[in-house]
Design an enzyme around this catalytic site. Structure first.
Site, PDB file in Angstrom:
ATOM      1  N   CYS A 179       0.845  -1.192   0.000  1.00  0.00           N
ATOM      2  CA  CYS A 179       0.000   0.000   0.000  1.00  0.00           C
ATOM      3  C   CYS A 179       0.886   1.250   0.000  1.00  0.00           C
ATOM      4  O   CYS A 179       2.006   1.238   0.509  1.00  0.00           O
ATOM      5  CB  CYS A 179      -0.900  -0.008   1.234  1.00  0.00           C
ATOM      6  SG  CYS A 179      -2.108   1.354   1.269  1.00  0.00           S
ATOM      7  N   HIS A 189      -2.254  -4.281   5.090  1.00  0.00           N
ATOM      8  CA  HIS A 189      -1.838  -3.831   6.425  1.00  0.00           C
ATOM      9  C   HIS A 189      -3.020  -3.402   7.272  1.00  0.00           C
ATOM     10  O   HIS A 189      -4.089  -3.051   6.745  1.00  0.00           O
ATOM     11  CB  HIS A 189      -0.838  -2.675   6.305  1.00  0.00           C
ATOM     12  CG  HIS A 189      -1.428  -1.413   5.758  1.00  0.00           C
ATOM     13  ND1 HIS A 189      -1.826  -0.365   6.556  1.00  0.00           N
ATOM     14  CD2 HIS A 189      -1.720  -1.031   4.485  1.00  0.00           C
ATOM     15  CE1 HIS A 189      -2.315   0.603   5.795  1.00  0.00           C
ATOM     16  NE2 HIS A 189      -2.261   0.224   4.543  1.00  0.00           N
ATOM     17  N   ARG A 237       3.102   4.378   6.470  1.00  0.00           N
ATOM     18  CA  ARG A 237       3.568   3.583   7.616  1.00  0.00           C
ATOM     19  C   ARG A 237       4.062   2.199   7.238  1.00  0.00           C
ATOM     20  O   ARG A 237       4.573   1.466   8.089  1.00  0.00           O
ATOM     21  CB  ARG A 237       2.436   3.471   8.640  1.00  0.00           C
ATOM     22  CG  ARG A 237       1.946   4.822   9.140  1.00  0.00           C
ATOM     23  CD  ARG A 237       0.604   4.694   9.826  1.00  0.00           C
ATOM     24  NE  ARG A 237      -0.445   4.262   8.903  1.00  0.00           N
ATOM     25  CZ  ARG A 237      -1.710   4.023   9.234  1.00  0.00           C
ATOM     26  NH1 ARG A 237      -2.083   4.170  10.496  1.00  0.00           N
ATOM     27  NH2 ARG A 237      -2.592   3.643   8.323  1.00  0.00           N
TER      28      ARG A 237
HETATM   29 ZN   LIG Z   1      -3.382   0.978   3.023  1.00  0.00          ZN
END
Ligand SMILES: [Zn+2]
Length: 197
Positions: free
Chosen positions: A39, A98, A43
């Site tokens: 993604c 995630h 993070r």
């Molecule tokens: Zn994501």
């Protein structure tokens, strides 16, 4: 905005010298072993969570780690997949979802995306993920959707001719991961070879 040039100066001063031989080799060599599709979320940093060195991962990051199924239309994601598999010859592809994924949360909660029409259109590539999550017994809607989405995107991957060819010739393995931001752990999903994704 933080001064990213300070980071560059720090890299040149403290990091690069220790890896000078590696970068000298990489200046003329690009032979990653793995394609990592994750993604775009800030993070989820592929090289950090896998402790990979420069040159090891070929990375594609998209909103929601979505992989559009093969189509004849021009598609940057498809082009990068084809290059990684057919030209660079990666042996493994990881699709990594995630926890706390904004894209999956928006879909799971049915949020109004009319103010971001391009994003709404892009997230249609998760239609099968939504259907899979709805049919399954997840521990929570977003968590279930994140997992179902990784499985669905692995399936989309297999529609790309270069991937299909490499799988048929048994020179490529697909992997599904889910990274948990809060704990730093990675859960592994059943993959197409074992579970018929
Ligand atoms: Zn994501």
């Amino acid at each position: 905005m933080p001064d990213l040039m300070d980071g560059v100066a720090n890299f040149r001063r403290d990091v690069f010298p220790a890896k000078a031989r590696l970068f000298a080799r990489l200046a003329t060599e690009h032979r990653p072993t793995t394609l990592f599709i994750g993604c775009s979320d800030a993070r989820v940093v592929p090289e950090l969570i896998t402790r990979s060195e420069p040159g090891e991962l070929f990375v594609i990051r998209t909103a929601g780690n979505l992989v559009p199924a093969h189509s004849p239309a021009p598609d940057g994601t498809a082009a990068s997949i084809e290059f990684a598999v057919a030209v660079l010859g990666v042996r493994d592809i990881i699709v990594c979802g995630h926890s706390g994924c904004g894209a999956m949360t928006a879909l799971a909660e049915g949020r109004d995306l009319s103010g971001t029409p391009r994003l709404a259109s892009w997230l249609r590539h998760a239609d099968a993920s939504l259907a899979r999550a709805a049919a399954g017994e997840g521990t929570g809607e977003v968590t279930a959707l994140v997992r179902a989405n990784v499985s669905a995107q692995l399936r989309n991957l297999t529609t790309h001719p270069a991937v299909a060819r490499a799988l048929a010739e048994q020179r490529l393995t697909l992997h599904g991961w889910v990274f948990d931001i809060g704990s730093g752990s990675v859960g592994r999903l059943e993959t197409p070879d074992r579970a018929g994704v």
